[in-house]
Write a protein that holds these residues in place. Structure first.
Motif, mmCIF file in Angstrom:
data_model
loop_
_atom_site.group_PDB
_atom_site.id
_atom_site.type_symbol
_atom_site.label_atom_id
_atom_site.label_comp_id
_atom_site.label_asym_id
_atom_site.label_seq_id
_atom_site.Cartn_x
_atom_site.Cartn_y
_atom_site.Cartn_z
ATOM 1 N N GLY A 47 0.826 -1.196 0.000
ATOM 2 C CA GLY A 47 0.000 0.000 0.000
ATOM 3 C C GLY A 47 0.859 1.244 0.000
ATOM 4 O O GLY A 47 2.079 1.189 -0.179
ATOM 5 N N ASP A 48 0.211 2.364 0.242
ATOM 6 C CA ASP A 48 0.902 3.648 0.262
ATOM 7 C C ASP A 48 1.963 3.696 1.364
ATOM 8 O O ASP A 48 1.843 3.023 2.389
ATOM 9 N N ASP A 49 2.973 4.512 1.128
ATOM 10 C CA ASP A 49 4.026 4.768 2.108
ATOM 11 C C ASP A 49 4.730 3.507 2.599
ATOM 12 O O ASP A 49 5.124 3.411 3.752
ATOM 13 N N GLY A 50 4.831 2.498 1.752
ATOM 14 C CA GLY A 50 5.590 1.301 2.094
ATOM 15 C C GLY A 50 4.850 0.260 2.903
ATOM 16 O O GLY A 50 5.450 -0.708 3.371
ATOM 17 N N ALA A 51 3.539 0.409 3.095
ATOM 18 C CA ALA A 51 2.764 -0.607 3.820
ATOM 19 C C ALA A 51 2.905 -1.939 3.094
ATOM 20 O O ALA A 51 2.836 -2.003 1.868
#
Length: 151
Positions: A47-51
């Protein structure tokens, strides 16, 4: 040791019943829940921001860089602040069948988690590029999206 095992089973059972019941509420909100073929669940989801959530075929998982706001803490106190969470444990489809509309994550103590936690991933899209999401709460049922990384 036996007390911990009994407590963990009891907490897991109560949470699973709650999450399965909450799934019915989610279905009403979304009108038609999406479902994914259970053979497509295992893999790496980002996901976003490295999730990142890795769901292994052996029923284990690891997650990292998950925003604190994406996780509902059912048992115990959440870690302080609004940082990123990491953890591991086991996963299983929310119900038996060829298709699944939610995946249960049984997070074990360690990483960012001091106590056993149970999280649910719902299916947002089941097409060619499937999307899962963290169920955040009954008030905000649709949370952080994660997409399956192509092999």
């Amino acid at each position: 040791m036996k007390t911990w095992s009994f407590r963990r089973r009891a907490v897991t059972a109560v949470t699973a019943v709650f999450l399965l019941g909450m799934g019915g509420c989610i279905a009403g909100i979304a009108d038609r829940p999406e479902a994914i073929d259970r053979t497509r669940i295992a893999g790496t989801w980002t996901g976003d921001d490295g999730a990142r959530v890795e769901l292994h075929t052996n029923g284990r998982f690891e997650m990292s860089n998950i925003p604190r706001s994406a996780v509902v803490f059912s048992f115990g106190d959440p870690p302080p602040g609004d940082g990123k969470l990491s953890g591991s444990g086991t996963w299983q489809p929310g119900h038996a069948g060829d298709t699944v509309d939610r995946i249960l994550l049984y997070v074990e103590p360690g990483g960012s988690f001091a106590d056993v936690q149970v999280e649910a991933l719902g299916v947002a899209e089941s097409g060619e590029e499937p999307v899962l999401y963290f169920s955040t709460s009954p008030d905000e049922w649709y949370g952080l999206e994660i997409r399956k990384t192509p092999m």
